[in-house]
Design a protein around this motif. Structure first.
Motif, PDB file in Angstrom:
ATOM      1  N   SER A 250      -4.228   1.209  -1.559  1.00 17.07           N
ATOM      2  CA  SER A 250      -4.031  -0.238  -1.579  1.00 17.07           C
ATOM      3  C   SER A 250      -5.259  -0.933  -0.993  1.00 17.07           C
ATOM      4  CB  SER A 250      -2.784  -0.617  -0.769  1.00 17.07           C
ATOM      5  OG  SER A 250      -2.747  -2.002  -0.502  1.00 17.07           O
ATOM      6  N   LYS A 251      -5.785  -1.926  -1.692  1.00 18.67           N
ATOM      7  CA  LYS A 251      -6.935  -2.668  -1.192  1.00 18.67           C
ATOM      8  C   LYS A 251      -6.592  -3.432   0.078  1.00 18.67           C
ATOM      9  CE  LYS A 251      -9.296  -3.203  -5.641  1.00 18.67           C
ATOM     10  NZ  LYS A 251      -9.868  -4.151  -6.627  1.00 18.67           N
ATOM     11  N   CYS A 254      -6.993  -1.076   2.791  1.00 17.20           N
ATOM     12  CA  CYS A 254      -8.418  -0.846   3.051  1.00 17.20           C
ATOM     13  C   CYS A 254      -8.986  -1.943   3.943  1.00 17.20           C
ATOM     14  CB  CYS A 254      -9.189  -0.776   1.735  1.00 17.20           C
ATOM     15  SG  CYS A 254      -9.034   0.797   0.878  1.00 17.20           S
ATOM     16  N   ARG A 255      -8.646  -3.173   3.640  1.00 23.46           N
ATOM     17  CA  ARG A 255      -9.141  -4.279   4.474  1.00 23.46           C
ATOM     18  C   ARG A 255      -8.587  -4.184   5.889  1.00 23.46           C
ATOM     19  NH1 ARG A 255      -8.485  -7.100  -0.548  1.00 23.46           N
ATOM     20  NH2 ARG A 255      -6.347  -7.672   0.018  1.00 23.46           N
ATOM     21  N   SER A 298     -13.656   2.796  -2.122  1.00 27.14           N
ATOM     22  CA  SER A 298     -13.303   2.230  -3.421  1.00 27.14           C
ATOM     23  C   SER A 298     -13.348   0.717  -3.418  1.00 27.14           C
ATOM     24  CB  SER A 298     -11.908   2.712  -3.846  1.00 27.14           C
ATOM     25  OG  SER A 298     -11.884   4.116  -3.965  1.00 27.14           O
ATOM     26  N   SER A 299     -13.317   0.111  -2.255  1.00 30.80           N
ATOM     27  CA  SER A 299     -13.414  -1.346  -2.129  1.00 30.80           C
ATOM     28  C   SER A 299     -14.760  -1.711  -1.518  1.00 30.80           C
ATOM     29  CB  SER A 299     -12.278  -1.894  -1.265  1.00 30.80           C
ATOM     30  OG  SER A 299     -12.364  -1.384   0.049  1.00 30.80           O
ATOM     31  N   SER A 300     -15.206  -2.910  -1.790  1.00 29.84           N
ATOM     32  CA  SER A 300     -16.508  -3.353  -1.286  1.00 29.84           C
ATOM     33  C   SER A 300     -16.531  -3.427   0.230  1.00 29.84           C
ATOM     34  CB  SER A 300     -16.867  -4.705  -1.896  1.00 29.84           C
ATOM     35  OG  SER A 300     -15.880  -5.675  -1.593  1.00 29.84           O
TER      36      SER A 300
END
Length: 871
Positions: A250-251, A254-255, A298-300
């Motif tokens: 899940s993004k 990640c944050r 996978s996320s910036s």
């Protein structure tokens, strides 16, 4: 091999409850009889197990008691229910611990002994829902009984691993937060915590489930179990790393992990396990931590967090250690992929992504065109076919009657354009209205051209055999390469007289013999070739010509791990930027860096402002390594794959690495043995004018460069290493053997003069003019009639036509070489060629995209769209 007893029981369970009960009662009665028997030979009989006997007789007795006691339940006795459904239904409604344990043990033993087909069958019968319901009911009791919960969690993890909908099913059954609560209660109990972590991992196959766990502080609970290097509770640490990885799908999670500093902590954990795991017994944990970082990257925000804490340097150093140890090979590949993913994107070092050349189109001004970023895809072509008309098969043994039903006759179809307009195409069929007057006279040339004087004087400068040109005296007095390079060979009419002396001197001293090629004629023909850049210089291989390969060229053998090696060298640019030179040595946008000179004496000199050349920029990144950027197609910012450029100023026997960094295809034949081609001027002047396959350590891979305008398509690097044989030579490197537009025109002129007009009808015409002002050639080849008699002329005019075309895409120069051989064969005296000429009229368009070939395009012409996508 699976257990035969378990296999038999599984078949029985699938068949139905009544069959199950009858078999179980029959078997259990036999066991009761044996147990109650007091005869002396009873132990001997019991020592011979029956084929259907379990290893644990108590399991059968307990299952008997439970099934007999529950026979009266209507759900279990439903005729449409199978034995497996009976067990699952009993599992959900069982109130006593002993019954649940019996069923869980039976299911676990059956699923363990079989294949995944058993698990999928159980899922189709509602097995996941039954296990989730039993888990929730057992966990919500006042005092959870872990004697039931542990096998239930194990079985749920096993089944959920094969159920793609397990996350959504767990949410519907309210089991997600229940398992998270069990994990919080058992943080100190390694065995129970591991079981909960395995279940949470399978739950996170759904992103919404992972987000639900993240909102309820599941990340904090799981991360606490990922301890630094230890020798205890290794299974729990591994399970925690796997569960944390699954939650990072899940993004939002990640944050959250980045905000709480978990990314930096993960890198520290990986470094700690790497430094202390000296006996290599905990490689799975290290691999799990790498996968955890992969999900974060996978996320910036995850990638930025890894770069911010210098994670690339840490991973690079640890991976170098892994390369030296045999047991750590499984860690190298994920570490390399992680570093490539985190390597920051860098725009191409260009002023603009657009081509350095622009061509004003009649339909719109130059400033209004948009870049065409769609690569050519052969699948986009329309393969649909019109429905065939209903016709009777022509398989009769007799001729049709001369009298035909008038109602079956059809009128001749109307032409798709007015008859007046069709008249303009008559001149494209010269064989239909040619009078063949030369059949009654001796052979003579049909037409004259501006180049007749050159061809007529060919005998005056008959070129020497290339084998005789490599004599010792010539080698001692050869032209210095540097002097040769300063002169060039002008192709403009204004400079032909001044350059003719240079051409004559070269031909006189280094005579060459290239079939169907004449350097003087090539130079004269090049003066009529129109390019957007206004080329005035000829590339030496095109001017001088070249001989075909002397032998078959096998695919190059690729050394192992060469791509890995090149990626490591590219990563050093980020880790050690102070070691990079980054000096521009050639730039098409900068006039002062376009011509080879002594401005950069310590570096190679590049040049490509000649026909079909397309090098735009060259940057020296290390002492013997260069990044090369190809020019995009005219009026476009894409289609970079073909390359053709000149390099000079090299040292002999020194490996030079070339990186073409803006290729666009997702893969290349260079990864499977294909090599670029090289032409050496020194070798050509010594009598060996060959394009040779060259290059070592060749590979093709995605890099970290990106377009300046923000397009999302990635760039790829084609890298190869070349070791030049001669000091200060002038060499040419190309994607494939170049074949220019001027080469085609020269070849057609020489071929037309070489054929016998009494046997071969050869006509070179202009099909049309391109937007750039060049001629698109049309060649007609067929056999001349035996005489001017009506019968022979009629046979000629009724021959079917064969149409051949080539070079829709300019970068496909191999098609031109195939068609060159086809033209020469059709004009030869070979009996097969004569038969083909007598049977067919060949209409050949040898170069459909002259402007694209001249300007060094890869896919398009002077217009933006690819000709291959125009219907």
């Amino acid at each position: 091999m699976s257990c035969p007893v378990c296999g038999a029981l599984w078949k029985v369970l699938v068949n139905g409850p009544f069959y199950v009960l009858s078999l179980l009662k029959r078997k259990l009665k036999m066991e009761d009889t044996r147990e109650d028997s007091s005869e002396p030979d009873a132990p001997a009989q019991a020592s011979q197990p029956q084929p259907w006997t379990f290893s644990k007789s108590s399991l059968i007795r307990k299952l008997r008691q439970h099934l007999i006691s529950s026979r009266s339940r209507p759900v279990m006795a439903a005729p449409s229910s199978s034995g497996l459904e009976v067990l699952l239904g009993t599992l959900q409604n069982a109130g006593d611990m002993e019954s649940m344990l019996n069923i869980l043990n039976v299911l676990d033993e059956l699923l363990s002994a079989g294949t995944d087909r058993r698990i999928h069958h159980m899922i189709s019968k509602g097995g996941s829902e039954a296990l989730l319901t039993a888990l929730v009911n057992s966990a919500r009791s006042f005092t959870p009984n872990y004697t039931i919960l542990l096998p239930l969690l194990h079985l749920l993890a096993k089944v959920g691993h094969r159920d793609r909908q397990i996350g959504l099913k767990a949410q519907k059954a309210d089991a997600v937060l229940v398992v998270l609560g069990l994990l919080r209660q058992n943080v100190e109990n390694a065995r129970r915590a591991a079981a909960c972590l395995w279940v949470l991992r399978v739950f996170c196959s759904s992103v919404t489930t992972a987000e639900l766990l993240g909102k309820n502080r599941g990340l904090d609970v799981v991360f606490r179990l990922m301890s630094p290097h230890t020798t205890k509770h290794l299974r729990t640490v591994k399970a925690a790393a796997d569960a944390f990885t699954a939650m990072l799908c899940s993004k939002m999670n990640c944050r959250t992990a980045v905000a709480k500093g978990y990314i930096a902590d993960l890198l520290k954990l990986y470094e700690d396990w790497h430094n202390n795991d000296t006996n290599l017994k905990n490689v799975p944990i290290r691999r799990a931590l790498l996968y955890c970082l992969h999900l974060a990257a996978s996320s910036s925000v995850g990638r930025d967090a890894i770069v911010a804490v210098d994670g690339i340097s840490l991973l690079f150093q640890t991976t170098q250690t892994c390369l030296t140890m045999k047991g750590l090979e499984s860690l190298v590949e994920p570490a390399i992929q992680l570093m490539r993913k985190c390597n920051p994107k860098i725009p191409l070092p260009l002023t603009s992504d657009r081509s350095a050349y622009s061509f004003p189109l009649p339909s719109r001004p130059v400033d209004d065109w948009e870049a065409d970023l769609e690569l050519y895809d052969g699948s986009s072509e329309d393969d649909s076919e019109e429905d065939a008309e209903n016709e009777e098969p022509d398989n009769r043994d007799y001729e049709d009657d001369l009298e035909t039903d008038v109602n079956k006759l059809r009128p001749r179809p109307e032409p798709d354009r007015p008859l007046e307009q069709l008249g303009q195409y008559v001149h494209l069929c010269p064989e239909l209205h040619h009078d063949f007057q030369d059949l009654d006279s001796s052979s003579e040339v049909d037409e004259s051209s501006d180049d007749d004087s050159i061809l007529e004087g060919e005998s005056n400068y008959k070129l020497n055999d290339h084998r005789n040109s490599a004599s010792p005296s010539i080698r001692e007095n050869h032209f210095k390469t540097n002097d040769f390079h300063k002169h060039y060979f002008g192709c403009s009419r204004k400079g032909q007289e001044g350059q003719s002396s240079m051409v004559d001197r070269l031909l006189e001293k280094y005579g060459t013999s290239i079939p169907n090629h004449d350097p003087r004629l090539y130079a004269a023909t090049a003066a009529d070739t129109k390019s957007i850049a206004g080329y005035s210089i000829l590339a030496f291989p095109d001017f001088w010509g070249h001989l075909p390969p002397q032998e078959q060229e096998p695919m190059a053998k690729r050394p192992p791990h060469v791509q890995r090696k090149k990626v490591f060298e590219d990563l050093k640019r980020v880790i050690c930027p102070e070691d990079m030179i980054n000096k521009v040595v050639f730039d098409m946008d900068e006039p002062s860096l376009q011509c080879p000179s002594d401005v950069c004496p310590s570096s190679l000199r590049f040049f490509s402002k000649f026909e079909s050349g397309n090098l735009r920029k060259a940057i020296q990144v290390r002492s013997h390594e260069y990044d090369l950027i190809l020019n995009a197609d005219v009026n476009s910012s894409a289609h970079c794959q073909w390359f053709y450029f000149e390099v000079s100023g090299m040292m002999a026997n020194v490996p030079y690495r070339f990186n073409i960094i803006n290729c666009e295809k997702g893969n290349s034949q260079c990864n499977y043995g294909m090599q670029p081609v090289l032409y050496s001027v020194r070798e050509a002047l010594e009598g060996r004018p060959h394009w040779l396959r060259t290059g070592s350590e060749i590979c093709y891979y995605r890099n970290n460069f990106c377009p300046r305008r923000g397009q999302k398509h990635p760039f790829y690097t084609l890298t190869f290493t070349v070791t030049f044989r001669h000091e200060d030579d002038v060499c040419y490197l190309a994607y494939h053997y170049p074949y220019t537009y001027t080469t085609l025109q020269t070849h057609l002129k020489m071929l037309e003069k070489s054929v016998d007009p009494r046997k071969v009808f050869f006509r070179h015409q202009n099909l049309c003019d391109t937007l750039g002002g060049n001629s698109c050639s049309l060649v007609t080849i067929t056999a001349c009639p035996t005489s001017r008699a009506w019968k022979h002329l009629h046979q000629l005019r009724n021959r079917p036509c064969v149409v051949l075309t080539a070079r829709v895409h300019p970068g496909e120069s191999n098609a031109s070489w195939v068609l060159k051989g086809t033209l020469e064969f059709l004009c030869s005296d070979d009996p097969v060629a004569e038969s083909l000429r007598e049977a067919y009229i060949f209409k050949i368009v040898p170069m459909l995209n002259p402007d694209g070939v001249i300007n060094g395009n890869g896919c398009t012409s002077s217009r933006n769209p690819s000709l291959g996508n125009i219907h």
